[in-house]
Motif scaffolding. Structure first.
Motif, PDB file in Angstrom:
ATOM      1  N   LEU A  43       0.857  -1.181   0.000  1.00 37.38           N
ATOM      2  CA  LEU A  43       0.000   0.000   0.000  1.00 37.38           C
ATOM      3  C   LEU A  43       0.891   1.228   0.000  1.00 37.38           C
ATOM      4  O   LEU A  43       1.795   1.330   0.839  1.00 37.38           O
ATOM      5  CB  LEU A  43      -0.896   0.004   1.232  1.00 37.38           C
ATOM      6  CG  LEU A  43      -1.829   1.212   1.392  1.00 37.38           C
ATOM      7  CD1 LEU A  43      -2.970   1.153   0.391  1.00 37.38           C
ATOM      8  CD2 LEU A  43      -2.386   1.273   2.813  1.00 37.38           C
ATOM      9  N   GLU A  44       0.664   2.142  -0.940  1.00 37.45           N
ATOM     10  CA  GLU A  44       1.395   3.405  -0.917  1.00 37.45           C
ATOM     11  C   GLU A  44       0.457   4.500  -0.426  1.00 37.45           C
ATOM     12  O   GLU A  44      -0.650   4.661  -0.932  1.00 37.45           O
ATOM     13  CB  GLU A  44       1.952   3.777  -2.286  1.00 37.45           C
ATOM     14  CG  GLU A  44       2.820   5.032  -2.217  1.00 37.45           C
ATOM     15  CD  GLU A  44       3.280   5.573  -3.557  1.00 37.45           C
ATOM     16  OE1 GLU A  44       4.051   6.554  -3.541  1.00 37.45           O
ATOM     17  OE2 GLU A  44       2.877   5.041  -4.602  1.00 37.45           O
TER      18      GLU A  44
ATOM     19  N   LEU B 121       8.174  -4.696  -9.828  1.00 40.18           N
ATOM     20  CA  LEU B 121       9.046  -5.667  -9.147  1.00 40.18           C
ATOM     21  C   LEU B 121       8.259  -6.870  -8.630  1.00 40.18           C
ATOM     22  O   LEU B 121       8.781  -7.674  -7.866  1.00 40.18           O
ATOM     23  CB  LEU B 121       9.791  -4.978  -8.003  1.00 40.18           C
ATOM     24  CG  LEU B 121      10.722  -3.834  -8.426  1.00 40.18           C
ATOM     25  CD1 LEU B 121      11.262  -3.085  -7.216  1.00 40.18           C
ATOM     26  CD2 LEU B 121      11.868  -4.346  -9.290  1.00 40.18           C
ATOM     27  N   GLY B 122       6.989  -6.960  -9.031  1.00 41.16           N
ATOM     28  CA  GLY B 122       6.199  -8.140  -8.720  1.00 41.16           C
ATOM     29  C   GLY B 122       5.198  -7.997  -7.603  1.00 41.16           C
ATOM     30  O   GLY B 122       4.500  -8.956  -7.264  1.00 41.16           O
ATOM     31  N   ALA B 123       5.090  -6.812  -6.999  1.00 42.93           N
ATOM     32  CA  ALA B 123       4.174  -6.621  -5.879  1.00 42.93           C
ATOM     33  C   ALA B 123       2.742  -6.392  -6.365  1.00 42.93           C
ATOM     34  O   ALA B 123       2.516  -5.937  -7.488  1.00 42.93           O
ATOM     35  CB  ALA B 123       4.621  -5.439  -5.028  1.00 42.93           C
ATOM     36  N   ASP B 124       1.798  -6.692  -5.487  1.00 45.06           N
ATOM     37  CA  ASP B 124       0.390  -6.360  -5.716  1.00 45.06           C
ATOM     38  C   ASP B 124       0.115  -5.074  -4.949  1.00 45.06           C
ATOM     39  O   ASP B 124       0.067  -5.068  -3.716  1.00 45.06           O
ATOM     40  CB  ASP B 124      -0.515  -7.495  -5.234  1.00 45.06           C
ATOM     41  CG  ASP B 124      -0.307  -8.768  -6.055  1.00 45.06           C
ATOM     42  OD1 ASP B 124      -0.190  -8.666  -7.289  1.00 45.06           O
ATOM     43  OD2 ASP B 124      -0.241  -9.859  -5.449  1.00 45.06           O
ATOM     44  N   VAL B 125      -0.057  -4.000  -5.686  1.00 48.39           N
ATOM     45  CA  VAL B 125       0.023  -2.657  -5.134  1.00 48.39           C
ATOM     46  C   VAL B 125      -1.317  -1.941  -5.203  1.00 48.39           C
ATOM     47  O   VAL B 125      -2.036  -2.034  -6.206  1.00 48.39           O
ATOM     48  CB  VAL B 125       1.079  -1.822  -5.896  1.00 48.39           C
ATOM     49  CG1 VAL B 125       1.172  -0.410  -5.321  1.00 48.39           C
ATOM     50  CG2 VAL B 125       2.447  -2.510  -5.842  1.00 48.39           C
ATOM     51  N   VAL B 126      -1.609  -1.196  -4.140  1.00 48.58           N
ATOM     52  CA  VAL B 126      -2.689  -0.216  -4.156  1.00 48.58           C
ATOM     53  C   VAL B 126      -2.052   1.146  -3.907  1.00 48.58           C
ATOM     54  O   VAL B 126      -1.432   1.363  -2.853  1.00 48.58           O
ATOM     55  CB  VAL B 126      -3.755  -0.503  -3.084  1.00 48.58           C
ATOM     56  CG1 VAL B 126      -4.856   0.560  -3.141  1.00 48.58           C
ATOM     57  CG2 VAL B 126      -4.359  -1.892  -3.275  1.00 48.58           C
ATOM     58  N   VAL B 127      -2.171   2.037  -4.883  1.00 49.32           N
ATOM     59  CA  VAL B 127      -1.689   3.408  -4.711  1.00 49.32           C
ATOM     60  C   VAL B 127      -2.872   4.257  -4.256  1.00 49.32           C
ATOM     61  O   VAL B 127      -3.973   4.122  -4.778  1.00 49.32           O
ATOM     62  CB  VAL B 127      -1.059   3.970  -6.002  1.00 49.32           C
ATOM     63  CG1 VAL B 127       0.256   3.294  -6.302  1.00 49.32           C
ATOM     64  CG2 VAL B 127      -1.992   3.837  -7.198  1.00 49.32           C
ATOM     65  N   THR B 128      -2.648   5.109  -3.261  1.00 51.46           N
ATOM     66  CA  THR B 128      -3.759   5.857  -2.684  1.00 51.46           C
ATOM     67  C   THR B 128      -3.444   7.340  -2.576  1.00 51.46           C
ATOM     68  O   THR B 128      -2.297   7.735  -2.359  1.00 51.46           O
ATOM     69  CB  THR B 128      -4.116   5.340  -1.274  1.00 51.46           C
ATOM     70  OG1 THR B 128      -3.044   5.634  -0.359  1.00 51.46           O
ATOM     71  CG2 THR B 128      -4.376   3.838  -1.283  1.00 51.46           C
TER      72      THR B 128
ATOM     73  N   ILE C 203       3.934  -0.951   3.641  1.00 50.37           N
ATOM     74  CA  ILE C 203       3.369   0.376   3.394  1.00 50.37           C
ATOM     75  C   ILE C 203       4.529   1.271   2.983  1.00 50.37           C
ATOM     76  O   ILE C 203       5.568   1.311   3.657  1.00 50.37           O
ATOM     77  CB  ILE C 203       2.673   0.950   4.640  1.00 50.37           C
ATOM     78  CG1 ILE C 203       1.451   0.104   5.005  1.00 50.37           C
ATOM     79  CG2 ILE C 203       2.259   2.404   4.409  1.00 50.37           C
ATOM     80  CD1 ILE C 203       0.767   0.529   6.301  1.00 50.37           C
ATOM     81  N   LEU C 204       4.367   1.969   1.871  1.00 48.84           N
ATOM     82  CA  LEU C 204       5.413   2.848   1.346  1.00 48.84           C
ATOM     83  C   LEU C 204       4.934   4.300   1.403  1.00 48.84           C
ATOM     84  O   LEU C 204       3.784   4.594   1.074  1.00 48.84           O
ATOM     85  CB  LEU C 204       5.752   2.468  -0.102  1.00 48.84           C
ATOM     86  CG  LEU C 204       6.149   1.005  -0.341  1.00 48.84           C
ATOM     87  CD1 LEU C 204       6.375   0.759  -1.838  1.00 48.84           C
ATOM     88  CD2 LEU C 204       7.408   0.639   0.447  1.00 48.84           C
ATOM     89  N   MET C 205       5.827   5.188   1.816  1.00 53.60           N
ATOM     90  CA  MET C 205       5.504   6.614   1.906  1.00 53.60           C
ATOM     91  C   MET C 205       6.716   7.432   1.471  1.00 53.60           C
ATOM     92  O   MET C 205       7.823   7.173   1.933  1.00 53.60           O
ATOM     93  CB  MET C 205       5.152   7.013   3.349  1.00 53.60           C
ATOM     94  CG  MET C 205       4.117   6.145   4.036  1.00 53.60           C
ATOM     95  SD  MET C 205       3.603   6.836   5.640  1.00 53.60           S
ATOM     96  CE  MET C 205       5.159   7.128   6.449  1.00 53.60           C
ATOM     97  N   ALA C 206       6.494   8.400   0.610  1.00 53.27           N
ATOM     98  CA  ALA C 206       7.581   9.295   0.187  1.00 53.27           C
ATOM     99  C   ALA C 206       7.143  10.744   0.357  1.00 53.27           C
ATOM    100  O   ALA C 206       6.127  11.159  -0.193  1.00 53.27           O
ATOM    101  CB  ALA C 206       7.965   9.031  -1.269  1.00 53.27           C
TER     102      ALA C 206
END
Length: 253
Positions: free
Chosen positions: A72-73, A88-95, A140-143
């Motif tokens: 989750l971003e 890179l192969g992840a199942d991602v939800v960008v929010t 969880i990714l945050m920039a």
């Protein structure tokens, strides 16, 4: 340290594309808007975190660390970090907020040929009740989410609500010294340490080209309830360790 800008042929006055080359030679193309708020451009911290995800230090041996993992971003903006994870192969939800959904979906469509996992965009407003995310993600990714003082408590509430004890939260931010930024960063870490443990990733472990001394990557994990029942002297020692860490990270305590 900069990814290559590329003018939009459709409307060069309104938008432009930032190009980010991956280690395998393929290229992410990220649509940006020349106006419309902080979420409409690719910030350097997003580039640093995106490239960190490709490093051998993070990716590990064999299958990539993100392969088939749920990601989750938060505060995705253009979706740069989440899109890198999806390649890179992840199942991602960008929010992000409702007004950024069109930009997110545009960038998903522009880069869908590179995605080896999956990626979708959803609305998520920090601080509100979580309904559309039933289980904690692996990552969880945050920039550059440490920006506005009024958003700190809503952001931390969302982190608490949406993460599990096994969720790895990776926060990348640019340390800014102008105006109220030092106070905002100090407050963020003071609030963060109430419910989370965290550690700074050394600069030498960042991507060898896309790194900067004023851009930091922090690993964060939710504290387990057992830690709350520690004897007072151990909690006092832990607080002292946190204080030393804060002095290292933000340099003004």
């Amino acid at each position: 340290m900069a990814a290559t800008p590329e003018s939009s042929l459709e409307d060069p006055l309104r938008s432009f594309v930032r190009v980010l080359e991956k280690r395998d030679g393929t290229v992410l193309r990220l649509q940006q808007y020349g106006s419309g708020g902080v979420g409409c451009v690719v910030w350097d911290a997003a580039i640093v975190l995106s490239k960190y995800l490709e490093t051998p230090e993070f990716s590990g041996d064999g299958a990539h660390a993100l392969s088939r993992r749920s990601v989750l971003e938060l505060g995705s903006g253009t979706g740069a970090v989440g899109l890198m994870a999806a390649t890179l192969g992840a199942d991602v939800v960008v929010t992000d907020l409702e007004e950024l959904q069109d930009l997110l979906k545009m960038n998903i469509n522009m880069n869908k040929h590179l995605v080896t996992g999956s990626v979708q965009a959803k609305v998520l407003k920090w601080g509100e009740e979580i309904e559309d995310f039933p289980s904690p993600p692996d990552y969880i990714l945050m920039a550059d989410c440490i920006y506005y003082e009024e958003s700190l408590e809503p952001l931390l509430k969302t982190l608490k609500d949406i993460s599990g004890f096994e969720t790895c939260i990776i926060c990348c931010y640019e340390q800014r010294t102008m105006g109220k930024n030092p106070e905002i960063e100090k407050k963020y870490f003071e609030l963060l340490q109430l419910d989370f443990d965290f550690e700074k990733i050394p600069l030498e472990k960042h991507d060898e080209e896309y790194r900067s001394e004023d851009i930091h990557i922090i690993y964060i994990r939710k504290k387990k309830s057992a830690s709350l029942s520690q004897p007072f002297h151990r909690r006092k020692l832990y607080s002292s360790i946190i204080g030393c860490y804060l002095r290292q990270v933000i340099g003004y305590l």
